[in-house]
Design an enzyme around this catalytic site. Structure first.
Site, short mmCIF file in Angstrom:
data_model
loop_
_atom_site.label_atom_id
_atom_site.label_comp_id
_atom_site.label_asym_id
_atom_site.label_seq_id
_atom_site.Cartn_x
_atom_site.Cartn_y
_atom_site.Cartn_z
N TYR A 70 0.83 -1.21 0.00
CA TYR A 70 0.00 0.00 0.00
C TYR A 70 0.86 1.26 0.00
CZ TYR A 70 -3.70 -3.32 1.28
OH TYR A 70 -4.57 -4.38 1.31
N HIS A 128 0.19 -11.86 0.72
CA HIS A 128 -0.84 -11.02 0.08
C HIS A 128 -1.64 -11.77 -0.99
CE1 HIS A 128 -1.64 -6.45 -0.50
NE2 HIS A 128 -2.73 -7.15 -0.72
N1 LIG Z 1 -5.84 -8.60 0.64
C1 LIG Z 1 -6.16 -7.89 -0.41
O1 LIG Z 1 -5.84 -8.22 -1.55
C2 LIG Z 1 -6.99 -6.64 -0.22
C3 LIG Z 1 -7.61 -6.04 -1.33
C4 LIG Z 1 -8.39 -4.91 -1.10
C5 LIG Z 1 -8.53 -4.40 0.18
N2 LIG Z 1 -7.87 -4.98 1.23
C6 LIG Z 1 -7.97 -4.44 2.61
O2 LIG Z 1 -9.34 -4.25 2.92
C7 LIG Z 1 -9.57 -2.90 3.28
C8 LIG Z 1 -10.99 -2.46 2.94
O3 LIG Z 1 -11.27 -2.62 1.58
P1 LIG Z 1 -11.28 -1.40 0.53
O4 LIG Z 1 -10.34 -0.38 0.96
O5 LIG Z 1 -11.09 -2.03 -0.80
O6 LIG Z 1 -12.74 -0.84 0.53
P2 LIG Z 1 -14.03 -0.71 1.48
O7 LIG Z 1 -13.65 -0.74 2.90
O8 LIG Z 1 -15.02 -1.68 0.99
O9 LIG Z 1 -14.53 0.74 1.08
C9 LIG Z 1 -13.73 1.87 1.29
C10 LIG Z 1 -14.45 3.08 0.71
O10 LIG Z 1 -15.67 3.28 1.41
C11 LIG Z 1 -15.74 4.64 1.89
N3 LIG Z 1 -16.40 4.59 3.20
C12 LIG Z 1 -15.99 3.98 4.32
N4 LIG Z 1 -16.88 4.09 5.30
C13 LIG Z 1 -17.90 4.83 4.79
C14 LIG Z 1 -19.12 5.31 5.32
N5 LIG Z 1 -19.50 5.02 6.57
N6 LIG Z 1 -19.93 6.06 4.51
C15 LIG Z 1 -19.57 6.35 3.24
N7 LIG Z 1 -18.43 5.90 2.68
C16 LIG Z 1 -17.59 5.15 3.44
C17 LIG Z 1 -14.30 5.10 1.99
O11 LIG Z 1 -14.26 6.48 1.80
P3 LIG Z 1 -13.84 7.49 2.97
O12 LIG Z 1 -12.35 7.32 3.14
O13 LIG Z 1 -14.24 8.81 2.44
O14 LIG Z 1 -14.60 7.10 4.19
C18 LIG Z 1 -13.67 4.36 0.81
O15 LIG Z 1 -13.89 5.07 -0.38
C19 LIG Z 1 -8.46 -2.16 2.51
O16 LIG Z 1 -8.29 -0.83 2.92
C20 LIG Z 1 -7.31 -3.07 2.76
O17 LIG Z 1 -6.77 -2.88 4.06
C21 LIG Z 1 -7.13 -6.11 1.05
#
Ligand SMILES: NC(=O)c1ccc[n+]([C@@H]2O[C@H](COP(=O)([O-])OP(=O)(O)OC[C@H]3O[C@@H](n4cnc5c(N)ncnc54)[C@H](OP(=O)(O)O)[C@@H]3O)[C@@H](O)[C@H]2O)c1
Length: 299
Positions: A70, A128
């Site tokens: 990241y 990962h």
């Molecule tokens: N292992 C892997 O391959 C992998 C892949 C993808 C993700 N991940 C991990 O999983 C975590 C979460 O997944 P993600 O980052 O893909 O997406 P997510 O958590 O599904 O969504 C994040 C998005 O939602 C918004 N958001 C969060 N809370 C909100 C709320 N209460 N109301 C409105 N919007 C909201 C955030 O914007 P704001 O910042 O404006 O709140 C951001 O744009 C990642 O950050 C990472 O640590 C791992």
């Protein structure tokens, strides 16, 4: 940012802190955590991102998920800053790139992550995704890190059922404590086989992108009549219903990411929402789990 009174703060902290997932090694892992993908990349947002992560920990979302990938280490740097003085309250998870997951290189990768995170150990270290390095080498490196106290335990990410079967057929493969995969209301492929298989082996799922990140799919979820009516019934926001659904099973953890403290507050409240059978029936009808094998969704 919304003012949160002490009573609400304490009650959310309790609610989230009580939600723990049992791991195969007998330890417990917080069920509701915080993701950090893209955090730390924009200097103008740094303070708000740190504030959001620290608030999340205060509200009981004590698992923080990051990765060397990241922002090429920028996210780990930010997390290191955010957890300064509160490291002992945090369950810290990071991930190694597959190309660095060989027997010896993984030791260097972990040391670099620890340095960026300004800590002496990770609670959980994940591969990962599966790359070309033989899994036996990754397992051996992970076990060495564990023996040296650099990591509490290890797991994998983006492993489908056949990868998990390969892993568990190897020496010490059964030391794997979790598999982090994409899972949300609009992407339920793992319910067909992986989730059941992992349950049989007592290995929990950690759901990434539990809020379906951005894009059309998320709009479809949030704007659906079903999600809207359930949110109205519970007096909450549609996005909280999406998260509440994701953490309904006690063996599925979730790591919603937010850089905005108001959103973090909303996410922390999701664990208080009790979806009932009628809600789940409605959601199943509109967003059913597939009845056939689908490839694992990957971001
Ligand atoms: N292992 C892997 O391959 C992998 C892949 C993808 C993700 N991940 C991990 O999983 C975590 C979460 O997944 P993600 O980052 O893909 O997406 P997510 O958590 O599904 O969504 C994040 C998005 O939602 C918004 N958001 C969060 N809370 C909100 C709320 N209460 N109301 C409105 N919007 C909201 C955030 O914007 P704001 O910042 O404006 O709140 C951001 O744009 C990642 O950050 C990472 O640590 C791992």
């Amino acid at each position: 940012m919304t003012n949160i009174d002490e009573h609400t703060m304490a009650s959310l902290q309790r609610e989230n802190a009580n939600r723990m997932v049992a791991l195969p090694d007998g330890s417990m892992m917080p069920q509701v955590g915080q993701g950090t993908w893209y955090l730390g990349e924009d200097p103008a947002k740094r303070q708000e991102e740190i504030e959001a992560l620290r608030l999340g920990v205060q509200l009981g979302m004590t698992l923080i998920d990051t990765a060397e990938m990241y922002g090429d280490g920028k996210s780990e740097h930010l997390v290191g800053e955010a957890i300064k003085g509160i490291r002992d309250q945090v369950y810290l998870v990071s991930k190694v790139y597959p190309h660095r997951a060989s027997r010896n290189e993984i030791l260097a990768a972990c040391a670099e992550s620890l340095r960026r995170l300004d800590t002496d150990h990770l609670d959980l270290y994940l591969l990962h995704w599966r790359g070309n390095v033989p899994l036996s080498q990754t397992i051996a490196g992970m076990e060495q890190l564990k023996a040296e106290g650099k990591i509490g335990r290890w797991g994998v990410s983006n492993f489908d059922i056949h990868d998990m079967q390969d892993l568990l057929s190897m020496e010490n493969g059964n030391q794997c404590q979790a598999n982090q995969v994409l899972y949300h209301l609009g992407s339920r492929g793992i319910e067909y086989d992986l989730l059941k298989w992992q349950r049989e082996h007592n290995i929990p799922i950690m759901a990434y992108s539990p809020l379906a990140q951005g894009g059309r799919l998320r709009e479809q979820l949030l704007e659906s009549e079903e999600v809207q009516s359930i949110a109205k019934k519970h007096g909450v926001e549609a996005i909280q219903i999406i998260l509440a659904w994701c953490i309904i099973h006690p063996d599925v953890a979730a790591i919603p990411r937010s850089s905005n403290p108001d959103h973090t507050y909303l996410n922390a409240q999701a664990s208080k929402i009790r979806l009932d059978e009628e809600d789940l029936k409605l959601l199943d009808g509109r967003f059913p789990a597939p009845t056939f094998k689908t490839a694992l969704d990957i971001l």
